[in-house]
Every structure is written in structure tokens, then in C-alpha cells.
Design an enzyme around this catalytic site. Structure first.
Site, PDB file in Angstrom:
ATOM      1  N   TYR A 188      -5.468   6.378  -7.101  1.00 16.88           N
ATOM      2  CA  TYR A 188      -5.847   6.041  -5.732  1.00 16.88           C
ATOM      3  C   TYR A 188      -7.237   5.428  -5.670  1.00 16.88           C
ATOM      4  O   TYR A 188      -8.229   6.127  -5.519  1.00 16.88           O
ATOM      5  CB  TYR A 188      -5.761   7.286  -4.842  1.00 16.88           C
ATOM      6  CG  TYR A 188      -5.834   6.974  -3.373  1.00 16.88           C
ATOM      7  CD1 TYR A 188      -5.040   5.979  -2.825  1.00 16.88           C
ATOM      8  CD2 TYR A 188      -6.685   7.669  -2.531  1.00 16.88           C
ATOM      9  CE1 TYR A 188      -5.093   5.683  -1.468  1.00 16.88           C
ATOM     10  CE2 TYR A 188      -6.748   7.392  -1.178  1.00 16.88           C
ATOM     11  CZ  TYR A 188      -5.946   6.393  -0.651  1.00 16.88           C
ATOM     12  OH  TYR A 188      -5.999   6.106   0.683  1.00 16.88           O
TER      13      TYR A 188
ATOM     14  N   TYR B  31       0.838  -1.199   0.000  1.00 15.07           N
ATOM     15  CA  TYR B  31       0.000   0.000   0.000  1.00 15.07           C
ATOM     16  C   TYR B  31       0.874   1.251   0.000  1.00 15.07           C
ATOM     17  O   TYR B  31       1.748   1.422   0.862  1.00 15.07           O
ATOM     18  CB  TYR B  31      -0.885  -0.014   1.236  1.00 15.07           C
ATOM     19  CG  TYR B  31      -1.912   1.086   1.269  1.00 15.07           C
ATOM     20  CD1 TYR B  31      -3.139   0.928   0.643  1.00 15.07           C
ATOM     21  CD2 TYR B  31      -1.665   2.267   1.943  1.00 15.07           C
ATOM     22  CE1 TYR B  31      -4.095   1.926   0.682  1.00 15.07           C
ATOM     23  CE2 TYR B  31      -2.618   3.277   1.991  1.00 15.07           C
ATOM     24  CZ  TYR B  31      -3.826   3.095   1.361  1.00 15.07           C
ATOM     25  OH  TYR B  31      -4.771   4.085   1.400  1.00 15.07           O
TER      26      TYR B  31
END
Lengths: 391, 141
Positions: free
Chosen positions: A344, A294
Site C-alpha cells: 500500500y 485503485y
């Protein structure tokens, strides 16, 4: 987290089998429901499952930026659901969402579940700079401490203080991932990035420059989870859920942007869940072929590499600068360009890239040996992670 | 030292709650206070209705000296969000107080000296465009 935790029963018995995306853009011009339905429809078709076999939908949202699973089920014309879950979470959610779906199918609550993340994250609510109405907001917003790049920059600075990491170490992450993005049509940031052009980029929140930060987009991504027995008959080879963990650390704060009570800004949840994750998988870092970590910001990749034990304390920057995370390196990492470049989707696309790689479907950026990988979701006090393997 | 009251800010008012109201009231009266656990002795920030160390419910506000050490900092180069200060660049510091709480605040007295982790800082309460906030000044100027 206790060391003698019983191994979760769904591990090794469940799999990810289909992947669906919409286009990622700066302004979709569409409803979130339309985006969600498209990604889910594509994921179900990609899995090779008839629509009527889907009996569960799971999703997450933050700041009410998405749509209910109920609405998606309606739009897809799904006959009847036996499992629905809508979670109010941020980037810590995607791997956790896989865990929820895997548990449900393993427990017999559903047979095949589509999980999704959908949002107009660029043209609508921008999570990076919108106020969270949590109890700790009153201490942040009046002083102009107002956005995620700033919160994580505070952690990155402390990490630099403690380990001696440099701006160049942060930049190495952004540069390595930009190289992958050039082989990914879906990535919204694809221009060449060199050490010189990185250092010439203006600061957003020192120590972060523009290339250290993810790019918010409009779009959706969906995956299908089912039992391994069912997965073996489907179109693509299954990505087996071999290991999984979630952790919310001690003193994790009052809302998802609040780190006031967190003691060590130089380590995040990955340090806390590593032992449980590897134990759950029966594998260790040396047995992992690639990683999808991440990366809302460049520093979280360094935190993940160290937290999960791929490198020692303070060694992550050197590891990246030496080319270990590039294609052909020891641990190819964020092979879609990451959230920094692909866009994102709150880490849902991070899981999707892991599945595509395990299934051997990543084209030009395919990792040569992709039998096992680790995926993480989240950047700060809590998060989740998976170990996925070929069957 | 810059006059912060002349800085171009339009910071939002804090959305206080029943757990934080006594802390803000003390601040408006010019006193920096911190929650403290009568059961285990821990001191922390922000105010909560239970102790994050032991779960104890006997919490009171104690006076803080305002002295602390620099834990980390970020220079805000680009304003992000609606209704946020536009007087970039400015610095937000994370400070560990003598009493054991970590606080964040605007750095009110920047200087050309490089920031150094561990350097001493002192809390100050200022009114910025009508909002009373906690900030910090460097002992090194």
C-alpha cells in the site's frame, strides 16, 4: 461536473518519463526522508534527466506520515525549485498529483517535476487503523467503527445487496491479482491463492477476508513529469497524459473516512468522473488495453470496472471470474498484483505500474498490447483518474 | 439480550465540537435528534452548520422516532486500531431513518436470524462502559 467542460490544455502535451522505487518492506529501519530521496533520485536517473533539470517537487501525505517536498529537494541537492506542492490527501491523490505536475509544466511554471509518495506505512503510522482527527470521527470511533477495511466493507456489502455479487466475486479479484504478484519481485504478498484457500481465510470485516485487503508497507515511489516535447528526447518512451479527471461527489462528508452523507454505497467516484475522463481523452473503454484500478480492497476494483463503463451494472464479478482481467484477457488489470499484493503506497505504485507497462518495461507480466490504459486513484467519495497512452 | 454494559469495550470518548455539542447534549438527555433544514425540509446526519442539500443556514435539531431500515452492515471480526472495542465479533449497521438521515451504530440485539437489507430497526441510546452511544435493535429477534 459540466458536460461541455473545456478540455484541459495539458492533455496530450505532457508525459510521465521516469519511475523510481525503494524496496517495500514491513520495517524499513530508515527515515521517510531517506526513502523519499532514494525513490526520487532513482526516478530522475531513470528518466535520464540531469538532476539540475528538476525544478519542481510534488507530494502528498496523510496524518503527517511523510516529509515536505522542500526537505527532499534539499537532500537531493536540487539547485532551485519554481514549483512545490504538498497535499494533505489519501489514496485519491496520485492521479491528481500527476494532473498538478502536468498542469505546471504545461503552463511553464516548471520544466520537469518529480512527484513522490513516501512513508513508513507499516512500522510507523498505519493509516488503515489510525484515527483521523476529522469532525466525523466522533460518530465512528466510540462505537468501534474505526478502520478503512470496515468502512469499505460497508460499501461492499451494499454493492452485494444491490447487484447479487458474492464472496466469490470479491475473491476472484484477489486471486487474479495474486497471479500477477507471482511475477513481481517487488510484491510483498506472493503466495498462491486459490478459491479454496481464499474462502478458508478468516474474515477481517465481513464481507472482507485478509486477501481482500491491501498490505501496509514501508517504502517510496516516485515519477517524473515533463512536457511531451522534452519527453521525446529521453531514455524511455513517454507515457503521454492523454486524459485526466478528478471529482469530489455531492455530500462527500466531513473527513476522508466519513461516508455518512454519501447516498449510494454501491457506487463510488468512478461512476461520477467516467464521462469527463473519457471525453478528456477522446477515447472510450473499448479502446483501452489495460487498467490499473485503485484497490485498497478487492471491491473497489469491481466498482471501478463498472463505474468507468468497462462492464454493466453487477457484471464486474463475472467479468473477473471469466479471466478477463488476467494477462491475455480482454482487460489485464492491476498487473503488479495491485495494492492487495505489491503493497500500500496509497496508489502511487498503481500509477507507476501503468507507466512501466506503457513503456514496455514490465517483464514477465508485460501486457502484450499496452498502447493505452486507465489508472484510478481513490476508493470512496472522491478520486482521480488518468488515461495514459504511448506517444 | 446481552447486557452491553458487561461487554469488554474501552471505546474512546467522542471528540465533540461546537457544531455537534447540542446533538450530544440531547443524546445525553436521552433524546435522539437530527439536524433539519428549515429552508428545504431536508433531514440528515451528522450535525453540520449548513444544509448539505441546499446550503441553507437555518438548521435546527428535530426529534427522531429512531425507527429506520437497514441499509448495509459490516461484521467486525478483527479489532483494528488502538483504543477500540475488543469484543469481536460485533456488527455495525448503517440505517436509513424514517426522517431521511443515515446513521451508523452498534447492533445491540443480535440474533441468529440472517440480516436482511431493508429490515426494520429501532435506535436505542445506551451507556457502554460510561460512553453514551446510539445503537440499533432489530425488530426481528
Amino acid at each position: 461536473m459540466t458536460d461541455d467542460r473545456r478540455r484541459a490544455s495539458f492533455l496530450g502535451r505532457t508525459a510521465l518519463v521516469g519511475v523510481g522505487f525503494t524496496e517495500f518492506s514491513r520495517d524499513s529501519g530508515r527515515s521517510v526522508l531517506s526513502l523519499a530521496a532514494e525513490a526520487c533520485r532513482r526516478a530522475i536517473e531513470d528518466a535520464g534527466l540531469p538532476r539540475s533539470d528538476i525544478d519542481g517537487v510534488v507530494s502528498f501525505s496523510v496524518l503527517d506520515d511523510s516529509v515536505a517536498s522542500q526537505a527532499v529537494a534539499t537532500v537531493l541537492g536540487l539547485p532551485e525549485l519554481t514549483y512545490v506542492l504538498d497535499m494533505n490527501l489519501g489514496g485519491q491523490a496520485p492521479s491528481f498529483m500527476v494532473m498538478q505536475a502536468a498542469m505546471a509544466v504545461d503552463a511553464g511554471l516548471a520544466d520537469a517535476i518529480v512527484i513522490f509518495r513516501a512513508l513508513n506505512g507499516r512500522s510507523g503510522t498505519r493509516v488503515g487503523s489510525t484515527e483521523f482527527h476529522g469532525p466525523a470521527g466522533q460518530y465512528r470511533y466510540p462505537i468501534g467503527f474505526s478502520a478503512y477495511p470496515q468502512y469499505i466493507a460497508m460499501w461492499a456489502r451494499r454493492y452485494m445487496i444491490e447487484t447479487g455479487a458474492t464472496y466469490e466475486d470479491l475473491g476472484a479479484v484477489a486471486i487474479a491479482q495474486r497471479a500477477y504478484a507471482q511475477a513481481n519481485d517487488r510484491a510483498v504478498i506472493r503466495g498462491a491463492l486459490t478459491p479454496e484457500s481464499y474462502l478458508a481465510s478468516p474474515f477481517v470485516a465481513d464481507p472482507f477476508r485478509g486477501p481482500d485487503c491491501t498490505t501496509e508497507v514501508d517504502g517510496a515511489c516516485a515519477l517524473v513529469v515533463t512536457t511531451l516535447d522534452r519527453a521525446r528526447d529521453l531514455r524511455h518512451s513517454p507515457a503521454v497524459v492523454r486524459g485526466a479527471a478528478y471529482v469530489l461527489g455531492n455530500r462527500s462528508g466531513l473527513d476522508i473516512g466519513d461516508a455518512l452523507l454519501w447516498k449510494d454505497y454501491s457506487r463510488n467516484y468512478t461512476s461520477l468522473l467516467a464521462k469527463a475522463l473519457w471525453a478528456s481523452a477522446g477515447l472510450g473503454p473499448t479502446e483501452i488495453d489495460f487498467a490499473e484500478l485503485y484497490d485498497c480492497f478487492s471491491s473497489t476494483v469491481l466498482f471501478g470496472l463498472e463505474g468507468l463503463g468497462f462492464v454493466g451494472r453487477g457484471e464486474a464479478g463475472g467479468f473477473v471470474r471469466a479471466g478477463n482481467t488476467a494477462l491475455g484477457g480482454r482487460l489485464p488489470t492491476n498487473t503488479n498484483g495491485g495494492l492487495l499484493c505489491e503493497g500500500y503506497l496509497h496508489g502511487m505504485n498503481t500509477v507507476a505500474e501503468a507507466v512501466l507497462q506503457i513503456q514496455g518495461r514490465s517483464g514477465e507480466r508485460q501486457v502484450p498490447r499496452a498502447n493505452s490504459c486507465v489508472v484510478t486513484s481513490g476508493g470512496m467519495m472522491d478520486g482521480s483518474a488518468l488515461v495514459l497512452t504511448r506517444a | 439480550m446481552r447486557d452491553v454494559n458487561q461487554e469488554a469495550t474501552d471505546a474512546p470518548a467522542p471528540i465533540t465540537d461546537r457544531d455537534s455539542d447540542p446533538w450530544w447534549e440531547a443524546l445525553y438527555a436521552g433524546q435522539l435528534k437530527l439536524p433539519h433544514c428549515l429552508d428545504c425540509g431536508a433531514t440528515w446526519f451528522p450535525p453540520t452548520p449548513g444544509c448539505p442539500e441546499c446550503g441553507g443556514i437555518h438548521v435546527e435539531l428535530i426529534a427522531s422516532t429512531g425507527r429506520g431500515h437497514l441499509y448495509s452492515w459490516v461484521v467486525i471480526n478483527r479489532a483494528l486500531g488502538q483504543n477500540v472495542p475488543r469484543d469481536t465479533p460485533y456488527t455495525i449497521v448503517a440505517v436509513d431513518t424514517e426522517e431521511g438521515a443515515r446513521m451508523i451504530g452498534r447492533l445491540f440485539a443480535p440474533s441468529d436470524q440472517p440480516m436482511r437489507a431493508g429490515e426494520p430497526l429501532s435506535a436505542v441510546i445506551r451507556s457502554v462502559r460510561g460512553q453514551t452511544v446510539v445503537g440499533f435493535e432489530r425488530a426481528i429477534s
